[in-house]
Motif scaffolding. Sequence first.
Motif, PDB file in Angstrom:
ATOM      1  N   PRO A   1       0.808  -1.224   0.000  1.00 26.58           N
ATOM      2  CA  PRO A   1       0.000   0.000   0.000  1.00 26.58           C
ATOM      3  C   PRO A   1       0.841   1.275   0.000  1.00 26.58           C
ATOM      4  CG  PRO A   1       0.063  -0.922   2.208  1.00 26.58           C
ATOM      5  CD  PRO A   1       0.829  -1.871   1.330  1.00 26.58           C
ATOM      6  N   VAL A   2       2.059   1.193   0.540  1.00 28.23           N
ATOM      7  CA  VAL A   2       2.921   2.377   0.630  1.00 28.23           C
ATOM      8  C   VAL A   2       4.329   1.994   0.193  1.00 28.23           C
ATOM      9  CG1 VAL A   2       1.616   3.450   2.504  1.00 28.23           C
ATOM     10  CG2 VAL A   2       3.490   1.880   3.040  1.00 28.23           C
ATOM     11  N   ALA A   3       5.081   3.010  -0.221  1.00 25.36           N
ATOM     12  CA  ALA A   3       6.463   2.754  -0.615  1.00 25.36           C
ATOM     13  C   ALA A   3       7.268   2.275   0.584  1.00 25.36           C
ATOM     14  CB  ALA A   3       7.083   4.026  -1.190  1.00 25.36           C
ATOM     15  N   LEU A   4       8.251   1.450   0.298  1.00 24.49           N
ATOM     16  CA  LEU A   4       9.146   0.968   1.342  1.00 24.49           C
ATOM     17  C   LEU A   4      10.583   1.126   0.856  1.00 24.49           C
ATOM     18  CD1 LEU A   4       9.072  -0.422   4.134  1.00 24.49           C
ATOM     19  CD2 LEU A   4       9.294  -2.600   2.945  1.00 24.49           C
ATOM     20  N   PRO A   5      11.408   1.947   1.506  1.00 28.00           N
ATOM     21  CA  PRO A   5      11.049   2.832   2.623  1.00 28.00           C
ATOM     22  C   PRO A   5      10.126   3.965   2.171  1.00 28.00           C
ATOM     23  CG  PRO A   5      13.276   3.282   1.906  1.00 28.00           C
ATOM     24  CD  PRO A   5      12.831   2.084   1.140  1.00 28.00           C
ATOM     25  N   PRO A   6       9.361   4.538   3.110  1.00 31.27           N
ATOM     26  CA  PRO A   6       8.390   5.566   2.742  1.00 31.27           C
ATOM     27  C   PRO A   6       9.000   6.944   2.488  1.00 31.27           C
ATOM     28  CG  PRO A   6       8.270   5.102   5.084  1.00 31.27           C
ATOM     29  CD  PRO A   6       9.228   4.114   4.509  1.00 31.27           C
ATOM     30  N   PHE A   7      10.294   7.110   2.752  1.00 33.29           N
ATOM     31  CA  PHE A   7      10.973   8.395   2.518  1.00 33.29           C
ATOM     32  C   PHE A   7      12.467   8.123   2.339  1.00 33.29           C
ATOM     33  CE2 PHE A   7      10.215   7.688   7.044  1.00 33.29           C
ATOM     34  CZ  PHE A   7      11.508   7.615   7.533  1.00 33.29           C
ATOM     35  N   ASP A   8      13.150   9.083   1.716  1.00 33.28           N
ATOM     36  CA  ASP A   8      14.605   8.980   1.602  1.00 33.28           C
ATOM     37  C   ASP A   8      15.196   9.037   2.999  1.00 33.28           C
ATOM     38  OD1 ASP A   8      14.153   9.066  -1.092  1.00 33.28           O
ATOM     39  OD2 ASP A   8      14.951  11.092  -1.396  1.00 33.28           O
ATOM     40  N   ASN A   9      16.106   8.100   3.312  1.00 38.92           N
ATOM     41  CA  ASN A   9      16.692   8.114   4.647  1.00 38.92           C
ATOM     42  C   ASN A   9      18.142   7.643   4.597  1.00 38.92           C
ATOM     43  OD1 ASN A   9      16.804   5.076   5.737  1.00 38.92           O
ATOM     44  ND2 ASN A   9      14.982   5.326   4.465  1.00 38.92           N
ATOM     45  N   SER A  10      18.841   7.881   5.674  1.00 36.22           N
ATOM     46  CA  SER A  10      20.267   7.575   5.743  1.00 36.22           C
ATOM     47  C   SER A  10      20.502   6.117   6.115  1.00 36.22           C
ATOM     48  CB  SER A  10      20.954   8.472   6.776  1.00 36.22           C
ATOM     49  OG  SER A  10      22.326   8.110   6.903  1.00 36.22           O
ATOM     50  N   SER A  11      21.465   5.490   5.445  1.00 36.40           N
ATOM     51  CA  SER A  11      21.842   4.125   5.800  1.00 36.40           C
ATOM     52  C   SER A  11      23.041   4.097   6.734  1.00 36.40           C
ATOM     53  CB  SER A  11      22.170   3.325   4.532  1.00 36.40           C
ATOM     54  OG  SER A  11      23.325   3.846   3.888  1.00 36.40           O
ATOM     55  N   MET A  12      23.529   5.251   7.129  1.00 35.15           N
ATOM     56  CA  MET A  12      24.719   5.328   7.990  1.00 35.15           C
ATOM     57  C   MET A  12      24.552   6.465   8.997  1.00 35.15           C
ATOM     58  SD  MET A  12      27.004   3.094   6.696  1.00 35.15           S
ATOM     59  CE  MET A  12      28.665   3.661   7.107  1.00 35.15           C
ATOM     60  N   ASP A  13      25.267   6.353  10.125  1.00 33.82           N
ATOM     61  CA  ASP A  13      25.473   7.516  10.983  1.00 33.82           C
ATOM     62  C   ASP A  13      26.509   8.400  10.292  1.00 33.82           C
ATOM     63  OD1 ASP A  13      23.771   6.519  12.879  1.00 33.82           O
ATOM     64  OD2 ASP A  13      25.347   5.812  14.225  1.00 33.82           O
ATOM     65  N   GLY A  14      26.242   9.690  10.219  1.00 32.03           N
ATOM     66  CA  GLY A  14      27.199  10.574   9.546  1.00 32.03           C
ATOM     67  C   GLY A  14      26.647  11.959   9.370  1.00 32.03           C
TER      68      GLY A  14
ATOM     69  N   ARG B   1      36.833  12.416   2.764  1.00 33.52           N
ATOM     70  CA  ARG B   1      36.591  11.652   1.537  1.00 33.52           C
ATOM     71  C   ARG B   1      35.351  12.187   0.846  1.00 33.52           C
ATOM     72  NH1 ARG B   1      36.654   5.289   2.760  1.00 33.52           N
ATOM     73  NH2 ARG B   1      36.080   5.330   0.536  1.00 33.52           N
ATOM     74  N   PRO B   2      35.304  12.218  -0.477  1.00 34.78           N
ATOM     75  CA  PRO B   2      34.119  12.714  -1.178  1.00 34.78           C
ATOM     76  C   PRO B   2      32.982  11.699  -1.142  1.00 34.78           C
ATOM     77  CG  PRO B   2      35.742  11.956  -2.757  1.00 34.78           C
ATOM     78  CD  PRO B   2      36.399  11.874  -1.412  1.00 34.78           C
ATOM     79  N   ALA B   3      31.752  12.209  -1.184  1.00 30.39           N
ATOM     80  CA  ALA B   3      30.567  11.360  -1.248  1.00 30.39           C
ATOM     81  C   ALA B   3      29.815  11.690  -2.531  1.00 30.39           C
ATOM     82  CB  ALA B   3      29.668  11.589  -0.041  1.00 30.39           C
ATOM     83  N   SER B   4      29.618  10.692  -3.379  1.00 32.32           N
ATOM     84  CA  SER B   4      28.903  10.913  -4.631  1.00 32.32           C
ATOM     85  C   SER B   4      27.415  11.061  -4.365  1.00 32.32           C
ATOM     86  CB  SER B   4      29.155   9.755  -5.593  1.00 32.32           C
ATOM     87  OG  SER B   4      28.706   8.540  -5.013  1.00 32.32           O
ATOM     88  N   GLN B   5      26.702  11.594  -5.355  1.00 32.06           N
ATOM     89  CA  GLN B   5      25.272  11.811  -5.199  1.00 32.06           C
ATOM     90  C   GLN B   5      24.566  10.479  -4.942  1.00 32.06           C
ATOM     91  OE1 GLN B   5      23.642  14.517  -7.934  1.00 32.06           O
ATOM     92  NE2 GLN B   5      21.515  14.039  -7.480  1.00 32.06           N
ATOM     93  N   GLY B   6      23.732  10.448  -3.903  1.00 40.98           N
ATOM     94  CA  GLY B   6      22.993   9.244  -3.534  1.00 40.98           C
ATOM     95  C   GLY B   6      23.749   8.290  -2.634  1.00 40.98           C
ATOM     96  N   ALA B   7      25.000   8.602  -2.309  1.00 40.43           N
ATOM     97  CA  ALA B   7      25.797   7.700  -1.472  1.00 40.43           C
ATOM     98  C   ALA B   7      25.181   7.568  -0.087  1.00 40.43           C
ATOM     99  CB  ALA B   7      27.230   8.215  -1.361  1.00 40.43           C
ATOM    100  N   HIS B   8      25.015   6.326   0.353  1.00 39.17           N
ATOM    101  CA  HIS B   8      24.523   6.002   1.698  1.00 39.17           C
ATOM    102  C   HIS B   8      23.133   6.568   1.961  1.00 39.17           C
ATOM    103  CE1 HIS B   8      28.576   4.595   2.265  1.00 39.17           C
ATOM    104  NE2 HIS B   8      29.056   5.796   2.040  1.00 39.17           N
ATOM    105  N   VAL B   9      22.356   6.653   0.886  1.00 45.68           N
ATOM    106  CA  VAL B   9      20.968   7.105   0.996  1.00 45.68           C
ATOM    107  C   VAL B   9      20.055   5.975   0.507  1.00 45.68           C
ATOM    108  CG1 VAL B   9      19.219   8.732   0.178  1.00 45.68           C
ATOM    109  CG2 VAL B   9      21.538   9.527   0.687  1.00 45.68           C
ATOM    110  N   ARG B  10      19.083   5.587   1.333  1.00 42.60           N
ATOM    111  CA  ARG B  10      18.058   4.623   0.934  1.00 42.60           C
ATOM    112  C   ARG B  10      16.874   5.428   0.395  1.00 42.60           C
ATOM    113  NH1 ARG B  10      19.077   1.159   6.393  1.00 42.60           N
ATOM    114  NH2 ARG B  10      18.125   3.017   7.299  1.00 42.60           N
ATOM    115  N   THR B  11      16.685   5.385  -0.910  1.00 44.35           N
ATOM    116  CA  THR B  11      15.671   6.230  -1.524  1.00 44.35           C
ATOM    117  C   THR B  11      14.270   5.658  -1.327  1.00 44.35           C
ATOM    118  OG1 THR B  11      15.958   5.110  -3.647  1.00 44.35           O
ATOM    119  CG2 THR B  11      17.288   7.080  -3.249  1.00 44.35           C
ATOM    120  N   ARG B  12      13.298   6.534  -1.362  1.00 42.60           N
ATOM    121  CA  ARG B  12      11.901   6.136  -1.201  1.00 42.60           C
ATOM    122  C   ARG B  12      11.533   5.100  -2.268  1.00 42.60           C
ATOM    123  NH1 ARG B  12       6.887   7.417  -3.310  1.00 42.60           N
ATOM    124  NH2 ARG B  12       5.167   7.375  -1.795  1.00 42.60           N
ATOM    125  N   GLY B  13      10.950   3.984  -1.808  1.00 39.97           N
ATOM    126  CA  GLY B  13      10.499   2.941  -2.732  1.00 39.97           C
ATOM    127  C   GLY B  13      11.600   2.066  -3.292  1.00 39.97           C
TER     128      GLY B  13
END
Length: 441
Positions: free
Chosen positions: A43-56, A148-160
């Motif tokens: 019924p809903v996206a999983l995960p329901p929002f963009d969130n971090s996969s790391m402490d940082g 260290r550089p972080a590329s776009q989307g690095a360590h981000v769990r995107t919605r859905g």
Amino acid sequence: MSKTWSVEEHLEDILGTVRPLEPIELQLLDAQGCVLVEDITVPVALPPFDNSSMDGYAVRAADTAEASADSPVALRVVGEVAAGSSELPSLAAGQAVRIMTGAPLPSGAEAVVPVEWTDGGLGGEPVDAMPTGATGRDVVDGEVRVFRPASQGAHVRTRGSDVRPGTVALTAGTVLGPAQISLLAAIGRGSVTVRPRPRVVVLSTGSELTAPGEELGPGRIYDANSFALTAAARAAGALAYRVGAVPDDPDSLRSTIEDQLIRADAVVTSGGVSVGAYDVVKEALSGVEDGPEDGLGAGGGVEFRRLAMQPGKPQGFGVVGPDRTPLLALPGNPVSAYVSFELFVRPLVRALMGCSPVRRAAVTARLSADAPLVSPEGKRQFLRGEYSPPGEGERLGTVRPVGGAGSHLVAALAQANALIDVPEKTTAVEPGDELSVLPLD
């Protein structure tokens, strides 16, 4: 002379008599081990929002592009976000937000820099973990240094990124294990419609039987069958109830079975099905169809048969009681009872659950033995075996016999992980020959 049934004929008669249990709605944990009867749509996206996969630190990717161990980039820390936060700061160029695993990504953030790539806002070298007890505004100069550089989307769990809304997460026919229960909970399902696990009542017969843990008197043996068959029924997916051994008295047996029908979707007995003077199951159940309409015979009674198999020649099957509860009467020898369970009771349990397929999948293996296997003509023999799957580059696995053909050899049964299936017309199998094997759980 009465008919001799084949294994297939007996099993087909059993499966042709039973029907899957009616579906019910159960809470998630109560549904574990049950079979879904409906497709589950997300019924809903999983995960329901963009969130971090790391402490940082949540950052803009461009702000870290030039970061290196020799030349770290300093970013101004403008806040922090913990898991469950609802108010999120906005991120501008040159800024960072301290973020915890699972926390929603702030507006403007494109990536997460793991804390190990930073000085943790404390100044100095990279740290191993996020500092505790300090917020982003407590750090030295309100800055964090990124190494260290972080590329776009690095360590981000995107919605859905796990599943999107409208996706079929689980299909009808799925057996619900821990992983499936987890998915259902994650998408917000508190209950599901399933076929319940069948309730199987198991009892042994014999005045010689003593419960394990009690003192063994002269001429007595421990009741192993009821424990083995109850455990096997549970392993097959049933809710199994073991009843204490019933003495060799037909009235006691009939009374015990009648009492148990209230909690039984199937009844399994062991012992008393041959032609001996004290074969109580056969004596007690052969004529129940002539009894009262609300008694055991209301279902039609039990038929006792001879099967062209070894072990397990004597078998009984029928439906008893007002609800036409299936009853399978198995031989009393331990190996005969266990083999009979695998061939007949386990498929019955899975049929009641609505599982498909109901039978174990057979594999072909080569016989690994020092001498030929000898089998009686006209009987389908099931020997205990130790099966080894094929190794890399091999087409077939191997199987070696474990113990002899005796139906009382419980120790050999405990060492086996498969049944060797020797057809009725085969009287000998040479070492190296191919034959059919049923791997067991």
